[in-house]
Design an enzyme around this catalytic site. Structure first.
Site, PDB file in Angstrom:
ATOM      1  N   PRO A  93      17.523 -11.612  18.675  1.00  0.00           N
ATOM      2  CA  PRO A  93      16.395 -11.590  19.620  1.00  0.00           C
ATOM      3  C   PRO A  93      15.644 -10.265  19.546  1.00  0.00           C
ATOM      4  O   PRO A  93      16.244  -9.196  19.650  1.00  0.00           O
ATOM      5  CB  PRO A  93      17.054 -11.753  20.993  1.00  0.00           C
ATOM      6  CG  PRO A  93      18.497 -11.919  20.772  1.00  0.00           C
ATOM      7  CD  PRO A  93      18.812 -11.719  19.341  1.00  0.00           C
ATOM      8  N   GLU A  94      14.351 -10.341  19.324  1.00  0.00           N
ATOM      9  CA  GLU A  94      13.526  -9.138  19.234  1.00  0.00           C
ATOM     10  C   GLU A  94      12.699  -9.017  20.515  1.00  0.00           C
ATOM     11  O   GLU A  94      12.776  -9.863  21.393  1.00  0.00           O
ATOM     12  CB  GLU A  94      12.621  -9.225  18.000  1.00  0.00           C
ATOM     13  CG  GLU A  94      13.384  -9.201  16.670  1.00  0.00           C
ATOM     14  CD  GLU A  94      14.007  -7.846  16.354  1.00  0.00           C
ATOM     15  OE1 GLU A  94      13.734  -6.873  17.094  1.00  0.00           O
ATOM     16  OE2 GLU A  94      14.766  -7.762  15.385  1.00  0.00           O
TER      17      GLU A  94
END
Ligand SMILES: [Zn+2]
Length: 276
Positions: free
Chosen positions: A2-3
């Protein structure tokens, strides 16, 4: 992984719904990256304030009797996802933190358990403050000007790609977004930071912002995908122009997209369009 865009979309998905809710119970699963840092009962009876994001951290401020009562600093790590919904669902094997509230259940699912839920007495106190102090500016922070970005790059002895990934000048340009932003700006990822001119730094900052804005706009579908397939980059990859496209023709010039490894991370770029 997850960015920043996925974390921001996650925040938006539950922040308004959980705001004002009172904590009824807490369930801890297998150990995460760090221990919670307080007895779970300390959270019970607290009300949740407005969830904030800084870099890839989320901060859930807590209040008791109208007064600040610390908060929870959350991180999704390599494979975490947060979902807010009805309390009824029983915890699964990879569900390692449940915050049961009067508005619903906030649940962290994290197969690899590099995520974290950390209690802190305040955002500007330990343990939250030292973790956040390492972060660069928010990408859409208006005080981060092209000039300031350029000045910060001048002090780096690394490649431009490594400087973006480090996240201590500007946060949010994770691997896929760093590759895409450098392509957009026409800069070779191997370029030494000190060699990036002010004009090119300015252009790169605009490209970082445009790339992240695009990912945020695609957020809903990205989030759904990255929840379904933990640890992947989500659907933004389907819209990527160089990332994951080794050997395919560059969308600008037709030359084959190259893949190299920099700092143990895959870098994709066009050797023809992107200049040192
Ligand atoms: Zn090209």
């Amino acid at each position: 992984m997850p960015e920043l865009p996925e974390v921001e979309v996650t925040r938006q998905s539950f922040a308004d719904r959980i705001a004002g809710a009172q904590v009824q119970s807490v369930r801890l699963g297998a150990p995460l990256r760090w221990p919670l840092g307080c007895p779970p009962r300390r959270l019970i009876g607290c009300r949740v304030g407005q969830t904030q994001r800084r870099g890839k951290y989320l901060w859930l401020p807590l209040h008791r009797d109208g007064r600040p009562a610390g908060g929870l600093l959350m991180h999704l790590g390599m494979s975490g996802s947060l979902a807010f919904g009805p309390v009824a669902t029983p915890a699964g094997k990879h569900d390692h933190f449940d915050l049961v509230t009067t508005h619903g259940l906030l649940r962290l699912t994290d197969p690899r358990r590099f995520g974290a839920v950390l209690w802190s007495s305040a955002l500007d106190a330990a343990p939250a403050a030292p973790l956040l102090a390492r972060l660069g500016a928010e990408p859409f922070d208006v005080t981060l000007t092209g000039e300031r970005f350029h000045a910060a790059l001048r002090r780096r002895g690394t490649s431009i790609k490594s400087a973006l990934l480090a996240g201590d000048i500007v946060v949010g340009a994770g691997n896929i977004y760093a590759c895409e932003a450098l392509f957009d700006a026409g800069i070779d990822p191997r370029t030494r930071c000190a060699r990036v001119s002010r004009a090119r730094a300015q252009r790169l900052l605009a490209s970082v912002r445009a790339t992240l804005a695009r990912a945020l706009a695609l957020g809903g579908s990205t989030l759904r995908d990255f929840r379904d397939a933990h640890g992947t980059d989500g659907s933004f990859q389907a819209h990527a122009r160089v990332y994951g496209r080794e050997g395919e023709p560059c969308v600008r010039c037709g030359h084959a997209v190259r893949r190299i490894v920099q700092g143990q991370r895959a870098t994709y770029f066009c050797g023809s369009c992107q200049k040192r």
